[in-house]
Design a protein around this motif. Sequence first.
Motif, PDB file in Angstrom:
ATOM      1  N   LEU A   3      -2.309  -0.297  -1.662  1.00  0.00           N
ATOM      2  CA  LEU A   3      -1.831  -1.655  -1.943  1.00  0.00           C
ATOM      3  C   LEU A   3      -1.508  -1.826  -3.430  1.00  0.00           C
ATOM      4  CD1 LEU A   3      -4.182  -3.816   0.311  1.00  0.00           C
ATOM      5  CD2 LEU A   3      -1.778  -3.222   0.706  1.00  0.00           C
ATOM      6  N   VAL A   4      -2.304  -1.216  -4.297  1.00  0.00           N
ATOM      7  CA  VAL A   4      -2.008  -1.252  -5.729  1.00  0.00           C
ATOM      8  C   VAL A   4      -0.663  -0.594  -6.004  1.00  0.00           C
ATOM      9  CG1 VAL A   4      -2.722  -0.387  -7.991  1.00  0.00           C
ATOM     10  CG2 VAL A   4      -4.412  -1.382  -6.449  1.00  0.00           C
ATOM     11  N   MET A   5      -0.389   0.543  -5.348  1.00  0.00           N
ATOM     12  CA  MET A   5       0.882   1.234  -5.546  1.00  0.00           C
ATOM     13  C   MET A   5       2.055   0.379  -5.061  1.00  0.00           C
ATOM     14  SD  MET A   5       2.371   4.787  -3.927  1.00  0.00           S
ATOM     15  CE  MET A   5       2.672   3.966  -2.349  1.00  0.00           C
ATOM     16  N   VAL A   6       1.929  -0.231  -3.882  1.00  0.00           N
ATOM     17  CA  VAL A   6       3.018  -1.056  -3.348  1.00  0.00           C
ATOM     18  C   VAL A   6       3.297  -2.236  -4.276  1.00  0.00           C
ATOM     19  CG1 VAL A   6       3.697  -2.569  -1.447  1.00  0.00           C
ATOM     20  CG2 VAL A   6       2.632  -0.356  -0.959  1.00  0.00           C
ATOM     21  N   LEU A   7       2.243  -2.866  -4.793  1.00  0.00           N
ATOM     22  CA  LEU A   7       2.424  -3.972  -5.726  1.00  0.00           C
ATOM     23  C   LEU A   7       3.136  -3.512  -6.987  1.00  0.00           C
ATOM     24  CD1 LEU A   7       1.867  -6.884  -6.633  1.00  0.00           C
ATOM     25  CD2 LEU A   7      -0.369  -6.116  -7.470  1.00  0.00           C
ATOM     26  N   GLU A   8       2.726  -2.380  -7.529  1.00  0.00           N
ATOM     27  CA  GLU A   8       3.361  -1.869  -8.744  1.00  0.00           C
ATOM     28  C   GLU A   8       4.828  -1.550  -8.508  1.00  0.00           C
ATOM     29  OE1 GLU A   8       5.077   0.557 -11.631  1.00  0.00           O
ATOM     30  OE2 GLU A   8       4.684   1.250  -9.589  1.00  0.00           O
ATOM     31  N   LEU A   9       5.134  -0.899  -7.390  1.00  0.00           N
ATOM     32  CA  LEU A   9       6.517  -0.517  -7.109  1.00  0.00           C
ATOM     33  C   LEU A   9       7.405  -1.746  -6.916  1.00  0.00           C
ATOM     34  CD1 LEU A   9       6.036   2.526  -4.691  1.00  0.00           C
ATOM     35  CD2 LEU A   9       6.730   2.577  -7.099  1.00  0.00           C
ATOM     36  N   SER A  10       6.869  -2.802  -6.318  1.00  0.00           N
ATOM     37  CA  SER A  10       7.669  -4.013  -6.134  1.00  0.00           C
ATOM     38  C   SER A  10       7.984  -4.669  -7.475  1.00  0.00           C
ATOM     39  CB  SER A  10       6.935  -4.992  -5.220  1.00  0.00           C
ATOM     40  OG  SER A  10       5.740  -5.457  -5.825  1.00  0.00           O
TER      41      SER A  10
ATOM     42  N   THR B  42      17.991 -14.691 -11.878  1.00  0.00           N
ATOM     43  CA  THR B  42      18.027 -13.299 -12.357  1.00  0.00           C
ATOM     44  C   THR B  42      16.854 -12.505 -11.806  1.00  0.00           C
ATOM     45  OG1 THR B  42      19.097 -14.013 -14.409  1.00  0.00           O
ATOM     46  CG2 THR B  42      18.094 -11.831 -14.403  1.00  0.00           C
ATOM     47  N   ILE B  43      15.671 -13.112 -11.827  1.00  0.00           N
ATOM     48  CA  ILE B  43      14.489 -12.425 -11.312  1.00  0.00           C
ATOM     49  C   ILE B  43      14.604 -12.207  -9.809  1.00  0.00           C
ATOM     50  CG2 ILE B  43      12.001 -12.644 -10.936  1.00  0.00           C
ATOM     51  CD1 ILE B  43      11.839 -14.091 -13.619  1.00  0.00           C
ATOM     52  N   LYS B  44      15.081 -13.213  -9.063  1.00  0.00           N
ATOM     53  CA  LYS B  44      15.233 -13.069  -7.613  1.00  0.00           C
ATOM     54  C   LYS B  44      16.179 -11.929  -7.262  1.00  0.00           C
ATOM     55  CE  LYS B  44      16.480 -17.212  -6.456  1.00  0.00           C
ATOM     56  NZ  LYS B  44      16.875 -18.343  -5.590  1.00  0.00           N
ATOM     57  N   LEU B  45      17.231 -11.760  -8.071  1.00  0.00           N
ATOM     58  CA  LEU B  45      18.183 -10.681  -7.799  1.00  0.00           C
ATOM     59  C   LEU B  45      17.522  -9.310  -7.905  1.00  0.00           C
ATOM     60  CD1 LEU B  45      21.135 -10.175  -7.092  1.00  0.00           C
ATOM     61  CD2 LEU B  45      21.646 -10.106  -9.544  1.00  0.00           C
ATOM     62  N   GLY B  46      16.436  -9.234  -8.671  1.00  0.00           N
ATOM     63  CA  GLY B  46      15.734  -7.962  -8.818  1.00  0.00           C
ATOM     64  C   GLY B  46      15.023  -7.507  -7.560  1.00  0.00           C
ATOM     65  N   TYR B  47      14.852  -8.423  -6.595  1.00  0.00           N
ATOM     66  CA  TYR B  47      14.149  -8.072  -5.355  1.00  0.00           C
ATOM     67  C   TYR B  47      15.090  -7.965  -4.150  1.00  0.00           C
ATOM     68  CZ  TYR B  47       9.748  -8.903  -7.779  1.00  0.00           C
ATOM     69  OH  TYR B  47       8.689  -8.831  -8.652  1.00  0.00           O
ATOM     70  N   THR B  48      16.388  -7.977  -4.393  1.00  0.00           N
ATOM     71  CA  THR B  48      17.339  -7.919  -3.270  1.00  0.00           C
ATOM     72  C   THR B  48      17.687  -6.498  -2.857  1.00  0.00           C
ATOM     73  OG1 THR B  48      19.208  -8.062  -4.819  1.00  0.00           O
ATOM     74  CG2 THR B  48      18.353 -10.133  -3.900  1.00  0.00           C
ATOM     75  N   THR B  49      17.388  -5.518  -3.695  1.00  0.00           N
ATOM     76  CA  THR B  49      17.769  -4.132  -3.434  1.00  0.00           C
ATOM     77  C   THR B  49      16.635  -3.206  -3.849  1.00  0.00           C
ATOM     78  OG1 THR B  49      20.090  -4.659  -3.908  1.00  0.00           O
ATOM     79  CG2 THR B  49      19.484  -2.321  -3.874  1.00  0.00           C
ATOM     80  N   ILE B  50      16.404  -2.160  -3.063  1.00  0.00           N
ATOM     81  CA  ILE B  50      15.462  -1.109  -3.458  1.00  0.00           C
ATOM     82  C   ILE B  50      16.204  -0.141  -4.374  1.00  0.00           C
ATOM     83  CG2 ILE B  50      13.937   0.725  -2.671  1.00  0.00           C
ATOM     84  CD1 ILE B  50      13.658  -0.717  -0.035  1.00  0.00           C
ATOM     85  N   ARG B  51      15.805  -0.084  -5.623  1.00  0.00           N
ATOM     86  CA  ARG B  51      16.552   0.662  -6.636  1.00  0.00           C
ATOM     87  C   ARG B  51      15.945   2.054  -6.838  1.00  0.00           C
ATOM     88  NH1 ARG B  51      19.618  -3.524  -8.193  1.00  0.00           N
ATOM     89  NH2 ARG B  51      18.642  -5.572  -7.958  1.00  0.00           N
ATOM     90  N   GLY B  52      16.108   2.889  -5.829  1.00  0.00           N
ATOM     91  CA  GLY B  52      15.548   4.229  -5.897  1.00  0.00           C
ATOM     92  C   GLY B  52      16.169   5.095  -6.959  1.00  0.00           C
ATOM     93  N   PHE B  53      17.423   4.797  -7.335  1.00  0.00           N
ATOM     94  CA  PHE B  53      18.099   5.593  -8.353  1.00  0.00           C
ATOM     95  C   PHE B  53      18.021   4.955  -9.733  1.00  0.00           C
ATOM     96  CE2 PHE B  53      20.453   8.210  -5.167  1.00  0.00           C
ATOM     97  CZ  PHE B  53      20.113   9.431  -5.724  1.00  0.00           C
ATOM     98  N   GLY B  54      17.153   3.951  -9.883  1.00  0.00           N
ATOM     99  CA  GLY B  54      16.932   3.395 -11.213  1.00  0.00           C
ATOM    100  C   GLY B  54      17.981   2.401 -11.628  1.00  0.00           C
ATOM    101  N   GLY B  55      18.004   2.125 -12.934  1.00  0.00           N
ATOM    102  CA  GLY B  55      18.911   1.131 -13.478  1.00  0.00           C
ATOM    103  C   GLY B  55      20.043   1.751 -14.249  1.00  0.00           C
ATOM    104  N   CYS B  56      20.521   1.042 -15.256  1.00  0.00           N
ATOM    105  CA  CYS B  56      21.655   1.527 -16.033  1.00  0.00           C
ATOM    106  C   CYS B  56      21.301   1.710 -17.496  1.00  0.00           C
ATOM    107  CB  CYS B  56      22.847   0.587 -15.871  1.00  0.00           C
ATOM    108  SG  CYS B  56      23.890   1.036 -14.467  1.00  0.00           S
TER     109      CYS B  56
END
Length: 416
Positions: free
Chosen positions: A155-162, A286-300
């Motif tokens: 659960l700690v890992m899932v929270l951190e990843l989110s 802006t913050i809500k948009l951060g939870y719309t996609t699982i960003r497995g390949f990271g950011g820019c």
Amino acid sequence: MESGRDAISTPTDLLAGHETRGVRRRVGAGVTSITTIGDPHEVAVFTGDAAEVSAAPGGGGGFIQELNSGSRHSARHRIATRCGRGLDVAATGVFLLQPTLVVLLSGMEILGGLLGGLTKAATVLGVMLLVYRILIFRRWRDEHAQVPRFIICFLVMVLELSIENCVVWLVSAWDQRKYDNIPGLQDNVAIGVNALSAISPMARWLVTRRAANILHFLGAQLALAFSVLWDQVPYSGFGIMARVVLTVAASRVLRMACFMATVLPNPRPGCYRRRFPPVPPGLWDTIKLGYTTIRGFGGCNDLIFSGHGAFWVLAPLAFRTYYPGHRLSTWVLWLALVHACVKDVVDEQHYSVDMLLAIVVTWAVWDWLAWVYPAGESVLLRRPVGSPPDRLNPGVVGLILVCLAIAGVIVIGGKA
């Protein structure tokens, strides 16, 4: 118990309140220590430099450890003798079999399609075999004891990843130069590898092939955890994975702190225009948009250090810790890790410093979190011959399925 004489303790006295974890305590003069590890049917009585592990009354055979209390190498060797070689073959096959067949069948479309079919068939058979072994597994009590620890760590890992998933977007969105074509930083490792590839066909062939990806490393970790069903390692699968997932969480907290502290340019200029939408005007949007996609390949931006590298290195670390001995699979895992890291640098997914820090930092966190499931104190001793099997808890099977499903969403759904 008299000072200066050998100590004799009954399992009830010695194991009260400590049935599922190792216990160590100092006793009188002439007796080094009394230690029990994991099994209520066996006790270890240390006298001087050596110890004999014997079965409790009525417990059956028993066996001799002759453990030198000052020799870590000797203890590691004894644990290695408890490890089966089937895991060595299986984990090595995960990394070598498919890439080898792909190379051998390159350009053969019919055989290539056949390989895909065989892979799917092998996966189905593997799942069926796994279900069968779960149903006949005898040592569920050892696994049940580690379930609460694993659930907390997971659960700690899932929270951190989110949280990290959102932060990856935020650091790109708040980059003041996100629309500028800023050139990447000079990477001397990439320069050296590309120069070597220009003069060596073998080097060029190696850096153009993706021999291992995140599914291979995840498969190796799951193979280690599930290998307890075949008695390949004398540990709990839930215990091993508790340390793995908590290491993922802790190392990636450090990663977030690093890439949020200093914004580095991406190795590929113009990334933001290709991958991200315009930044919404409001902070909450802006913050809500951060939870719309699982960003497995990271950011820019260059997210120092590499999240992929931090996950990949856990497989060889776990094998090195819980599957000791000179094992082929462990060496294959380390070589696959090095190749995958170099490949990411050449493909401009990360800088070489990202890969180096991912390995060093994650290794340090792994050692720091040894207390989560210490290899030396968590060895499960053999049960007496003829002892009845433990009852299977359906809730534990459900937990396994839920965790595998979440891992699949993160890795496959996030295209990591």
